[in-house]
Design an enzyme around this catalytic site. Structure first.
Site, PDB file in Angstrom:
ATOM      1  N   GLY A   1      -4.253   1.778  17.413  1.00 11.93           N
ATOM      2  CA  GLY A   1      -3.545   1.388  16.428  1.00 11.93           C
ATOM      3  C   GLY A   1      -2.713   2.670  15.830  1.00 11.93           C
ATOM      4  O   GLY A   1      -3.505   3.775  16.057  1.00 11.93           O
ATOM      5  N   ALA A   2      -1.500   1.977  14.422  1.00  8.86           N
ATOM      6  CA  ALA A   2      -0.989   4.047  14.288  1.00  8.86           C
ATOM      7  C   ALA A   2      -0.263   2.928  12.665  1.00  8.86           C
ATOM      8  O   ALA A   2       0.851   3.598  12.285  1.00  8.86           O
ATOM      9  CB  ALA A   2       0.199   4.116  15.178  1.00  8.86           C
TER      10      ALA A   2
ATOM     11  N   LYS B   1       0.846  -0.998  -0.078  1.00  9.51           N
ATOM     12  CA  LYS B   1      -0.193   0.145  -0.291  1.00  9.51           C
ATOM     13  C   LYS B   1       0.637   1.418   0.092  1.00  9.51           C
ATOM     14  O   LYS B   1       0.795   2.180  -0.908  1.00  9.51           O
ATOM     15  CB  LYS B   1      -0.985  -0.011   0.846  1.00  9.51           C
ATOM     16  CG  LYS B   1      -1.840  -0.644   1.046  1.00  9.51           C
ATOM     17  CD  LYS B   1      -3.208  -0.704   1.642  1.00  9.51           C
ATOM     18  CE  LYS B   1      -4.249  -1.657   2.273  1.00  9.51           C
ATOM     19  NZ  LYS B   1      -5.139  -1.822   2.708  1.00  9.51           N
TER      20      LYS B   1
ATOM     21  N   ASP C   1     -10.002   3.172   1.321  1.00  5.77           N
ATOM     22  CA  ASP C   1      -9.958   2.587   3.033  1.00  5.77           C
ATOM     23  C   ASP C   1     -11.268   3.651   3.867  1.00  5.77           C
ATOM     24  O   ASP C   1     -11.802   3.085   4.765  1.00  5.77           O
ATOM     25  CB  ASP C   1      -9.309   1.963   3.433  1.00  5.77           C
ATOM     26  CG  ASP C   1      -8.405   0.625   3.378  1.00  5.77           C
ATOM     27  OD1 ASP C   1      -9.160  -0.597   2.957  1.00  5.77           O
ATOM     28  OD2 ASP C   1      -7.295   0.323   3.713  1.00  5.77           O
TER      29      ASP C   1
HETATM   30  N1  LIG Z   1     -12.427  -3.922   7.633  1.00  7.88           N
HETATM   31  C1  LIG Z   1     -11.044  -3.763   5.881  1.00  7.88           C
HETATM   32  O1  LIG Z   1     -11.541  -3.236   5.261  1.00  7.88           O
HETATM   33  C2  LIG Z   1      -9.885  -3.149   6.591  1.00  7.88           C
HETATM   34  C3  LIG Z   1      -9.505  -2.415   5.669  1.00  7.88           C
HETATM   35  C4  LIG Z   1      -7.775  -2.123   6.315  1.00  7.88           C
HETATM   36  C5  LIG Z   1      -7.102  -2.748   7.175  1.00  7.88           C
HETATM   37  N2  LIG Z   1      -8.014  -3.632   8.380  1.00  7.88           N
HETATM   38  C6  LIG Z   1      -7.513  -4.529   9.415  1.00  7.88           C
HETATM   39  O2  LIG Z   1      -6.923  -2.792  10.023  1.00  7.88           O
HETATM   40  C7  LIG Z   1      -6.227  -4.213  10.937  1.00  7.88           C
HETATM   41  C8  LIG Z   1      -4.596  -2.887  10.750  1.00  7.88           C
HETATM   42  O3  LIG Z   1      -4.196  -3.481   9.443  1.00  7.88           O
HETATM   43  P1  LIG Z   1      -2.547  -2.104   9.132  1.00  7.88           P
HETATM   44  O4  LIG Z   1      -2.174  -2.575   7.462  1.00  7.88           O
HETATM   45  O5  LIG Z   1      -2.560  -0.398   9.594  1.00  7.88           O
HETATM   46  O6  LIG Z   1      -1.343  -3.139  10.136  1.00  7.88           O
HETATM   47  P2  LIG Z   1       0.313  -2.953  10.115  1.00  7.88           P
HETATM   48  O7  LIG Z   1       0.614  -1.239   9.703  1.00  7.88           O
HETATM   49  O8  LIG Z   1       0.645  -3.569  10.190  1.00  7.88           O
HETATM   50  O9  LIG Z   1      -0.349  -2.025  11.438  1.00  7.88           O
HETATM   51  C9  LIG Z   1      -0.591  -2.956  12.903  1.00  7.88           C
HETATM   52  C10 LIG Z   1      -1.219  -1.794  14.171  1.00  7.88           C
HETATM   53  O10 LIG Z   1      -1.546  -2.795  14.768  1.00  7.88           O
HETATM   54  C11 LIG Z   1      -0.715  -2.675  16.273  1.00  7.88           C
HETATM   55  N3  LIG Z   1      -0.383  -4.191  16.921  1.00  7.88           N
HETATM   56  C12 LIG Z   1      -0.558  -5.502  16.207  1.00  7.88           C
HETATM   57  N4  LIG Z   1      -0.685  -6.597  17.863  1.00  7.88           N
HETATM   58  C13 LIG Z   1      -0.978  -5.564  18.695  1.00  7.88           C
HETATM   59  C14 LIG Z   1      -1.502  -6.031  19.621  1.00  7.88           C
HETATM   60  N5  LIG Z   1      -1.374  -6.505  20.005  1.00  7.88           N
HETATM   61  N6  LIG Z   1      -2.317  -5.377  20.292  1.00  7.88           N
HETATM   62  C15 LIG Z   1      -1.922  -3.438  20.280  1.00  7.88           C
HETATM   63  N7  LIG Z   1      -1.781  -3.227  18.714  1.00  7.88           N
HETATM   64  C16 LIG Z   1      -1.141  -4.389  18.193  1.00  7.88           C
HETATM   65  C17 LIG Z   1       0.305  -2.555  16.191  1.00  7.88           C
HETATM   66  O11 LIG Z   1       1.860  -1.927  16.944  1.00  7.88           O
HETATM   67  P3  LIG Z   1       2.662  -1.587  17.078  1.00  7.88           P
HETATM   68  O12 LIG Z   1       3.243  -0.046  16.459  1.00  7.88           O
HETATM   69  O13 LIG Z   1       2.987  -1.147  18.359  1.00  7.88           O
HETATM   70  O14 LIG Z   1       3.942  -2.249  16.220  1.00  7.88           O
HETATM   71  C18 LIG Z   1       0.318  -1.183  14.910  1.00  7.88           C
HETATM   72  O15 LIG Z   1       0.121  -0.078  15.129  1.00  7.88           O
HETATM   73  C19 LIG Z   1      -5.897  -5.490  10.362  1.00  7.88           C
HETATM   74  O16 LIG Z   1      -6.534  -6.603  11.049  1.00  7.88           O
HETATM   75  C20 LIG Z   1      -6.938  -5.214   8.512  1.00  7.88           C
HETATM   76  O17 LIG Z   1      -6.763  -6.406   8.155  1.00  7.88           O
HETATM   77  C21 LIG Z   1      -9.274  -4.218   7.673  1.00  7.88           C
END
Ligand SMILES: NC(=O)c1ccc[n+]([C@@H]2O[C@H](COP(=O)([O-])OP(=O)(O)OC[C@H]3O[C@@H](n4cnc5c(N)ncnc54)[C@H](OP(=O)(O)O)[C@@H]3O)[C@@H](O)[C@H]2O)c1
Length: 292
Positions: free
Chosen positions: A128-129, A64, A100
């Site tokens: 989240g970040a 992305k 999104d």
């Molecule tokens: N519904 C939809 O259409 C849609 C669309 C996009 C994404 N999503 C979902 O959104 C989520 C995040 O996606 P992303 O692309 O942003 O992922 P990413 O870039 O990998 O970011 C993950 C985030 O989650 C945090 N995290 C991971 N494990 C954790 C835990 N056990 N406890 C607390 N915080 C935790 C991380 O914290 P740190 O910074 O501390 O590592 C980071 O801020 C995923 O589950 C994805 O499937 C859904």
């Protein structure tokens, strides 16, 4: 015509089910296929989207952000978020969009969020970040005009997003916060944009659900499992809770409209998401492999 998902891994995506159902309903002779694409393969994969029979592509992890320099134009949302989930082929010109954010805003409105006056001045919280959190901040701050607290396991990453949004003259502010700094009793909306709970039914991004504003909504972007620990805890604390299927359907519908110029009812996308996942094909035994 063709459209693609480029991701790694790509096999378990529900996007083909949604888009192929939508092509069928719209009567468009097109097919949506997933391609497992590594970061090294991404430039060639993106270049292939300029072909006249290609509508565009969706991008998922880990592409992305890496795709940005490979595109000709970005929409304001993609530029502000710094991530692209949809590429549109406009006669050989590749436009990067981020559906999104608007998909989340539409899903929240579908859940009834923002319908009451009481929401107008209430702050929101993004957990989240990562890229999803950046899209959520855009949705809440720009599209729904709310103040946003970002709470993340690693505070410095939340601070980076807040710094990117820093503008004292803006009507709505984005602040990185620790748990105890958030005025939870005023909060009308929590969006989980962390991956906590993904494929982990007992994991939650919050140690517990604080008392929130009356009628508050907890929206979990995670949709696997359908009912997350965060959602169960929120309901037990008397709040409404929804999973991320609505957002998934809305972001797909927005990409579909951008590619085809045609709209299809959201129920088509939701029905495809709720359909049973086809069983993975059983690999044929290797030559000489013994069964039993
Ligand atoms: N519904 C939809 O259409 C849609 C669309 C996009 C994404 N999503 C979902 O959104 C989520 C995040 O996606 P992303 O692309 O942003 O992922 P990413 O870039 O990998 O970011 C993950 C985030 O989650 C945090 N995290 C991971 N494990 C954790 C835990 N056990 N406890 C607390 N915080 C935790 C991380 O914290 P740190 O910074 O501390 O590592 C980071 O801020 C995923 O589950 C994805 O499937 C859904």
């Amino acid at each position: 015509m063709r459209a693609f998902l480029f991701a790694n891994p790509a096999a378990h995506s529900r996007s083909p089910a949604m888009h192929n159902a939508a092509f069928g309903v719209a009567g468009i002779p097109a097919v949506y296929e997933t391609r497992r694409v590594t970061l090294e393969e991404l430039p060639a994969a993106i270049a292939s989207l300029r072909a006249p029979d290609v509508l565009g592509a969706n991008l998922s992890l880990p592409h992305k952000e890496a795709v940005l320099p490979l595109l000709d134009e970005l929409t304001p949302a993609a530029r502000a978020i710094g991530a692209v989930n949809t590429v549109i082929n406009r006669s050989g010109v590749l436009v990067g969009d981020n559906t999104d954010a608007l998909g989340l805003a539409k899903a929240l409105i579908d859940c009834g969020y923002g319908a009451g006056k009481s929401y107008l001045d209430s702050p929101t919280v993004v957990l989240g970040a990562g890229g999803a959190a950046r899209a959520a901040v855009y949705a809440l701050c720009v599209l729904l005009e709310r103040n946003v607290y970002i709470l993340n396991r690693t505070l410095s990453r939340a601070q980076e997003i807040a710094a990117d949004w820093h503008n004292p003259d803006a009507d709505f502010q984005v602040v990185a916060a620790q748990f105890t700094e958030i005025p939870w009793s005023e909060v009308s909306l929590i969006v989980n944009a962390s991956s906590a709970g993904l494929d982990a039914p007992e994991q939650s991004p919050l140690p517990g659900i604080p008392a929130l504003a009356p009628g508050a909504l907890v929206y979990d972007m995670v949709y696997k499992p359908f009912d997350t620990r965060l959602m169960r805890d929120a309901r037990a604390a008397g709040h409404r809770a929804e999973n991320g299927l609505g957002m998934l359907a809305q972001q797909a519908r927005l990409a579909f409209v951008a590619w085809t110029g045609k709209d299809v009812p959201i129920r088509v996308f939701l029905k495809a998401l709720n359909a049973p996942v086809p069983a993975a094909p059983v690999p044929a035994p290797e030559v000489g492999e013994r069964s039993g």
